[in-house]
Design a protein around this motif. Sequence first.
Motif, PDB file in Angstrom:
ATOM      1  N   MET A 121       0.833  -1.172   0.000  1.00 58.86           N
ATOM      2  CA  MET A 121       0.000   0.000   0.000  1.00 58.86           C
ATOM      3  C   MET A 121       0.886   1.245   0.000  1.00 58.86           C
ATOM      4  O   MET A 121       1.761   1.409   0.826  1.00 58.86           O
ATOM      5  CB  MET A 121      -0.898  -0.018   1.229  1.00 58.86           C
ATOM      6  CG  MET A 121      -1.866   1.106   1.275  1.00 58.86           C
ATOM      7  SD  MET A 121      -3.074   0.744   2.551  1.00 58.86           S
ATOM      8  CE  MET A 121      -3.203   2.322   3.283  1.00 58.86           C
ATOM      9  N   ALA A 122       0.653   2.140  -0.925  1.00 57.39           N
ATOM     10  CA  ALA A 122       1.453   3.350  -1.043  1.00 57.39           C
ATOM     11  C   ALA A 122       0.964   4.411  -0.067  1.00 57.39           C
ATOM     12  O   ALA A 122      -0.221   4.500   0.232  1.00 57.39           O
ATOM     13  CB  ALA A 122       1.374   3.886  -2.470  1.00 57.39           C
ATOM     14  N   ILE A 123       1.884   5.208   0.421  1.00 57.77           N
ATOM     15  CA  ILE A 123       1.541   6.312   1.309  1.00 57.77           C
ATOM     16  C   ILE A 123       1.173   7.518   0.454  1.00 57.77           C
ATOM     17  O   ILE A 123       1.878   7.872  -0.478  1.00 57.77           O
ATOM     18  CB  ILE A 123       2.715   6.648   2.242  1.00 57.77           C
ATOM     19  CG1 ILE A 123       3.031   5.455   3.137  1.00 57.77           C
ATOM     20  CG2 ILE A 123       2.409   7.873   3.078  1.00 57.77           C
ATOM     21  CD1 ILE A 123       4.251   5.626   3.986  1.00 57.77           C
ATOM     22  N   TYR A 124       0.052   8.140   0.777  1.00 60.22           N
ATOM     23  CA  TYR A 124      -0.427   9.282   0.008  1.00 60.22           C
ATOM     24  C   TYR A 124       0.475  10.498   0.230  1.00 60.22           C
ATOM     25  O   TYR A 124       0.906  10.782   1.340  1.00 60.22           O
ATOM     26  CB  TYR A 124      -1.853   9.641   0.412  1.00 60.22           C
ATOM     27  CG  TYR A 124      -2.343  10.906  -0.239  1.00 60.22           C
ATOM     28  CD1 TYR A 124      -2.724  10.913  -1.566  1.00 60.22           C
ATOM     29  CD2 TYR A 124      -2.393  12.094   0.466  1.00 60.22           C
ATOM     30  CE1 TYR A 124      -3.159  12.078  -2.176  1.00 60.22           C
ATOM     31  CE2 TYR A 124      -2.825  13.262  -0.122  1.00 60.22           C
ATOM     32  CZ  TYR A 124      -3.204  13.242  -1.453  1.00 60.22           C
ATOM     33  OH  TYR A 124      -3.620  14.397  -2.058  1.00 60.22           O
ATOM     34  N   GLU A 125       0.744  11.202  -0.845  1.00 61.53           N
ATOM     35  CA  GLU A 125       1.495  12.445  -0.778  1.00 61.53           C
ATOM     36  C   GLU A 125       0.791  13.451  -1.681  1.00 61.53           C
ATOM     37  O   GLU A 125       0.593  13.186  -2.867  1.00 61.53           O
ATOM     38  CB  GLU A 125       2.940  12.225  -1.232  1.00 61.53           C
ATOM     39  CG  GLU A 125       3.799  13.443  -1.066  1.00 61.53           C
ATOM     40  CD  GLU A 125       5.246  13.160  -1.398  1.00 61.53           C
ATOM     41  OE1 GLU A 125       6.101  13.470  -0.556  1.00 61.53           O
ATOM     42  OE2 GLU A 125       5.518  12.640  -2.483  1.00 61.53           O
ATOM     43  N   SER A 126       0.411  14.579  -1.135  1.00 61.07           N
ATOM     44  CA  SER A 126      -0.351  15.561  -1.900  1.00 61.07           C
ATOM     45  C   SER A 126       0.516  16.205  -2.979  1.00 61.07           C
ATOM     46  O   SER A 126       1.753  16.186  -2.914  1.00 61.07           O
ATOM     47  CB  SER A 126      -0.905  16.641  -0.979  1.00 61.07           C
ATOM     48  OG  SER A 126       0.138  17.470  -0.522  1.00 61.07           O
ATOM     49  N   GLU A 127      -0.157  16.787  -3.951  1.00 59.73           N
ATOM     50  CA  GLU A 127       0.547  17.491  -5.022  1.00 59.73           C
ATOM     51  C   GLU A 127       1.355  18.649  -4.457  1.00 59.73           C
ATOM     52  O   GLU A 127       2.465  18.921  -4.904  1.00 59.73           O
ATOM     53  CB  GLU A 127      -0.459  18.012  -6.058  1.00 59.73           C
ATOM     54  CG  GLU A 127      -1.157  16.910  -6.829  1.00 59.73           C
ATOM     55  CD  GLU A 127      -0.205  16.132  -7.724  1.00 59.73           C
ATOM     56  OE1 GLU A 127       0.704  16.748  -8.313  1.00 59.73           O
ATOM     57  OE2 GLU A 127      -0.365  14.910  -7.826  1.00 59.73           O
ATOM     58  N   HIS A 128       0.812  19.322  -3.474  1.00 62.23           N
ATOM     59  CA  HIS A 128       1.513  20.457  -2.863  1.00 62.23           C
ATOM     60  C   HIS A 128       2.793  19.991  -2.174  1.00 62.23           C
ATOM     61  O   HIS A 128       3.839  20.637  -2.298  1.00 62.23           O
ATOM     62  CB  HIS A 128       0.606  21.172  -1.862  1.00 62.23           C
ATOM     63  CG  HIS A 128       1.252  22.362  -1.255  1.00 62.23           C
ATOM     64  ND1 HIS A 128       1.903  22.316  -0.054  1.00 62.23           N
ATOM     65  CD2 HIS A 128       1.368  23.638  -1.704  1.00 62.23           C
ATOM     66  CE1 HIS A 128       2.395  23.509   0.213  1.00 62.23           C
ATOM     67  NE2 HIS A 128       2.079  24.330  -0.765  1.00 62.23           N
ATOM     68  N   THR A 129       2.711  18.888  -1.448  1.00 61.53           N
ATOM     69  CA  THR A 129       3.893  18.352  -0.776  1.00 61.53           C
ATOM     70  C   THR A 129       4.964  17.975  -1.788  1.00 61.53           C
ATOM     71  O   THR A 129       6.145  18.283  -1.598  1.00 61.53           O
ATOM     72  CB  THR A 129       3.525  17.129   0.080  1.00 61.53           C
ATOM     73  OG1 THR A 129       2.530  17.530   1.033  1.00 61.53           O
ATOM     74  CG2 THR A 129       4.730  16.567   0.804  1.00 61.53           C
ATOM     75  N   LYS A 130       4.570  17.329  -2.867  1.00 62.10           N
ATOM     76  CA  LYS A 130       5.525  16.968  -3.920  1.00 62.10           C
ATOM     77  C   LYS A 130       6.175  18.209  -4.504  1.00 62.10           C
ATOM     78  O   LYS A 130       7.392  18.270  -4.689  1.00 62.10           O
ATOM     79  CB  LYS A 130       4.828  16.176  -5.028  1.00 62.10           C
ATOM     80  CG  LYS A 130       4.414  14.795  -4.630  1.00 62.10           C
ATOM     81  CD  LYS A 130       3.679  14.117  -5.767  1.00 62.10           C
ATOM     82  CE  LYS A 130       3.060  12.813  -5.328  1.00 62.10           C
ATOM     83  NZ  LYS A 130       2.274  12.193  -6.385  1.00 62.10           N
ATOM     84  N   PHE A 131       5.342  19.206  -4.812  1.00 65.53           N
ATOM     85  CA  PHE A 131       5.858  20.443  -5.396  1.00 65.53           C
ATOM     86  C   PHE A 131       6.861  21.111  -4.457  1.00 65.53           C
ATOM     87  O   PHE A 131       7.947  21.506  -4.867  1.00 65.53           O
ATOM     88  CB  PHE A 131       4.708  21.415  -5.702  1.00 65.53           C
ATOM     89  CG  PHE A 131       5.189  22.792  -6.026  1.00 65.53           C
ATOM     90  CD1 PHE A 131       5.711  23.074  -7.267  1.00 65.53           C
ATOM     91  CD2 PHE A 131       5.132  23.799  -5.068  1.00 65.53           C
ATOM     92  CE1 PHE A 131       6.174  24.346  -7.567  1.00 65.53           C
ATOM     93  CE2 PHE A 131       5.590  25.066  -5.364  1.00 65.53           C
ATOM     94  CZ  PHE A 131       6.115  25.343  -6.612  1.00 65.53           C
ATOM     95  N   MET A 132       6.500  21.227  -3.165  1.00 67.71           N
ATOM     96  CA  MET A 132       7.381  21.898  -2.213  1.00 67.71           C
ATOM     97  C   MET A 132       8.696  21.138  -2.024  1.00 67.71           C
ATOM     98  O   MET A 132       9.757  21.751  -1.933  1.00 67.71           O
ATOM     99  CB  MET A 132       6.676  22.085  -0.866  1.00 67.71           C
ATOM    100  CG  MET A 132       5.579  23.122  -0.894  1.00 67.71           C
ATOM    101  SD  MET A 132       6.097  24.754  -1.486  1.00 67.71           S
ATOM    102  CE  MET A 132       7.320  25.194  -0.271  1.00 67.71           C
ATOM    103  N   ARG A 133       8.623  19.817  -1.960  1.00 66.10           N
ATOM    104  CA  ARG A 133       9.850  19.037  -1.811  1.00 66.10           C
ATOM    105  C   ARG A 133      10.767  19.241  -3.005  1.00 66.10           C
ATOM    106  O   ARG A 133      11.969  19.493  -2.857  1.00 66.10           O
ATOM    107  CB  ARG A 133       9.517  17.557  -1.633  1.00 66.10           C
ATOM    108  CG  ARG A 133      10.742  16.725  -1.305  1.00 66.10           C
ATOM    109  CD  ARG A 133      10.473  15.288  -0.932  1.00 66.10           C
ATOM    110  NE  ARG A 133       9.191  14.719  -1.261  1.00 66.10           N
ATOM    111  CZ  ARG A 133       8.879  14.204  -2.468  1.00 66.10           C
ATOM    112  NH1 ARG A 133       9.741  14.216  -3.440  1.00 66.10           N
ATOM    113  NH2 ARG A 133       7.698  13.672  -2.672  1.00 66.10           N
TER     114      ARG A 133
END
Length: 62
Positions: free
Chosen positions: A1-13
């Motif tokens: 099961m994959a851990i959810y990561e929001s688009e905003h979190t991806k963008f900021m990282r």
Amino acid sequence: MAIYESEHTKFMREWMEAHPEEREEQRKGRALWWDKPQELATQKAQRESTVAQKAYPYQSEV
């Protein structure tokens, strides 16, 4: 099961990886608003000066 990561979190990282100089600005901003030295005497005085609240403050005195 994959851990959810929001688009905003991806963008900021990704953005922080591309702009490492922003880490210092981030620290300055945090220090400006959040990281303040705490004075125990002031905290104690604030706790002692609070007034006890009723369980339901909007109830009329009957």
